[in-house]
Design a protein around this motif. Structure first.
Motif, mmCIF file in Angstrom:
data_model
loop_
_atom_site.group_PDB
_atom_site.id
_atom_site.type_symbol
_atom_site.label_atom_id
_atom_site.label_comp_id
_atom_site.label_asym_id
_atom_site.label_seq_id
_atom_site.Cartn_x
_atom_site.Cartn_y
_atom_site.Cartn_z
ATOM 1 N N THR A 145 0.833 -1.207 0.000
ATOM 2 C CA THR A 145 0.000 0.000 0.000
ATOM 3 C C THR A 145 0.866 1.255 0.000
ATOM 4 O O THR A 145 0.590 2.211 -0.735
ATOM 5 N N LEU A 146 1.926 1.257 0.813
ATOM 6 C CA LEU A 146 2.820 2.429 0.854
ATOM 7 C C LEU A 146 3.523 2.615 -0.488
ATOM 8 O O LEU A 146 3.696 3.750 -0.956
ATOM 9 N N PHE A 147 3.913 1.526 -1.132
ATOM 10 C CA PHE A 147 4.507 1.626 -2.463
ATOM 11 C C PHE A 147 3.498 2.221 -3.437
ATOM 12 O O PHE A 147 3.831 3.083 -4.259
ATOM 13 N N ARG A 148 2.264 1.750 -3.334
ATOM 14 C CA ARG A 148 1.186 2.274 -4.186
ATOM 15 C C ARG A 148 1.044 3.782 -3.989
ATOM 16 O O ARG A 148 0.859 4.533 -4.947
ATOM 17 N N MET A 149 1.147 4.220 -2.741
ATOM 18 C CA MET A 149 1.056 5.662 -2.455
ATOM 19 C C MET A 149 2.219 6.431 -3.092
ATOM 20 O O MET A 149 2.053 7.581 -3.499
ATOM 21 N N SER A 150 3.379 5.783 -3.193
ATOM 22 C CA SER A 150 4.549 6.462 -3.775
ATOM 23 C C SER A 150 4.383 6.702 -5.276
ATOM 24 O O SER A 150 5.118 7.505 -5.853
ATOM 25 N N LEU A 151 3.437 6.044 -5.916
ATOM 26 C CA LEU A 151 3.197 6.234 -7.351
ATOM 27 C C LEU A 151 2.343 7.460 -7.651
ATOM 28 O O LEU A 151 2.269 7.903 -8.795
ATOM 29 N N VAL A 152 1.709 8.014 -6.618
ATOM 30 C CA VAL A 152 0.744 9.097 -6.809
ATOM 31 C C VAL A 152 1.405 10.373 -7.327
ATOM 32 O O VAL A 152 0.913 10.984 -8.277
ATOM 33 N N LEU A 153 2.493 10.800 -6.723
ATOM 34 C CA LEU A 153 3.143 12.049 -7.149
ATOM 35 C C LEU A 153 3.676 11.942 -8.578
ATOM 36 O O LEU A 153 3.430 12.848 -9.385
ATOM 37 N N PRO A 154 4.382 10.870 -8.935
ATOM 38 C CA PRO A 154 4.804 10.758 -10.336
ATOM 39 C C PRO A 154 3.616 10.754 -11.312
ATOM 40 O O PRO A 154 3.702 11.345 -12.395
ATOM 41 N N LEU A 155 2.521 10.106 -10.934
ATOM 42 C CA LEU A 155 1.331 10.105 -11.794
ATOM 43 C C LEU A 155 0.831 11.525 -12.006
ATOM 44 O O LEU A 155 0.591 11.949 -13.142
#
Length: 183
Positions: free
Chosen positions: A7-17
Motif C-alpha cells: 500500500t505504501l509503495f502504491r502511495m509512492s506512485l501518486v506524485l509521479p502520476l
C-alpha cells in the motif's frame, strides 16, 4: 506487514502520476502507473486477508491510497486541460465525495459504520475506467482513429451520478444514526 508495504509503495506512485499528467498529459507511463496502482490495490487487499494482516491501520492506509490515486489522476488531467467541462465537474465530485464520506464517518465515530451502497462498486469501476481512458494517448499510435474522450467523459459523469446517489444514502444513514434511529 507485507500488505502495508504494498500500500505504501502504491502511495509512492501518486506524485509521479500527477506530475506526468499535469506536465505532459495523457501518456503510456501515466496510464501504466494508474493501472499498476489499481492492480496493487487488489493485491494489497488479497495479501492482507491471505496473510492475516488485516488491521485498522492497513484499512486506513488503503483508503488514503485510493483517495490519493483519484486525486492525482483528476488533478493531473484538470491541470493539463484533458477533461471537458462536464467531466471536469464530475471529476471534482468524485474527489469531493472522499471528504464528505470521511466527515460522515467522523460524525459516526462511536456508532455503527456506514453500510456500503450496492452502487459503490459500479461507481468505482466507472470512475477507474473513465479516468484510465482519459489517460490513453491514442494519438501516439499510428493509424488509430478511435476518439476515446467522449467515452471517458461519459464514464466519469456516470461515476459522478452514482457518487451522488451513494452520498444520498450515506447522508440518510448518518442522519438516522445521529438521531438515534440506527442505520
Amino acid at each position: 506487514m507485507i500488505s502495508n508495504a504494498v500500500t505504501l509503495f502504491r502511495m509512492s506512485l501518486v506524485l509521479p502520476l500527477f506530475i506526468l499528467l499535469a506536465m505532459g498529459g495523457p501518456g503510456w507511463i501515466a496510464l501504466a502507473l494508474y493501472l499498476g496502482s489499481g492492480l496493487l490495490d487488489v493485491v494489497d487487499g488479497k495479501l492482507a486477508r491471505g496473510l492475516g494482516e488485516s488491521s485498522p491501520l492497513g484499512a486506513m492506509l488503503d483508503l488514503v491510497a485510493d483517495r490519493l490515486l483519484t486525486l492525482a489522476a483528476v488533478a493531473g488531467l484538470l491541470v493539463h486541460g484533458d477533461l471537458g467541462l462536464a467531466a471536469a465537474c464530475a471529476a471534482v465530485i468524485l474527489v469531493a465525495r472522499c471528504n464528505v464520506v470521511a466527515s460522515f464517518g467522523e460524525a459516526l465515530a462511536t456508532r455503527p459504520a456506514l453500510v456500503s451502497s450496492r452502487f459503490e462498486y459500479p461507481k468505482i469501476v466507472l470512475s477507474f475506467a473513465g479516468l484510465g481512458l482519459a489517460m490513453m494517448p491514442l494519438d501516439q499510435v499510428p493509424g488509430t482513429q478511435i476518439e476515446l474522450a467522449p467515452i471517458a467523459e461519459t464514464l466519469i459523469v456516470l461515476a459522478a451520478a452514482l457518487t451522488l446517489v451513494t452520498l444520498t444514502g450515506y447522508a440518510r444513514q448518518t442522519v438516522r444514526a445521529l438521531a438515534g434511529q440506527g442505520g
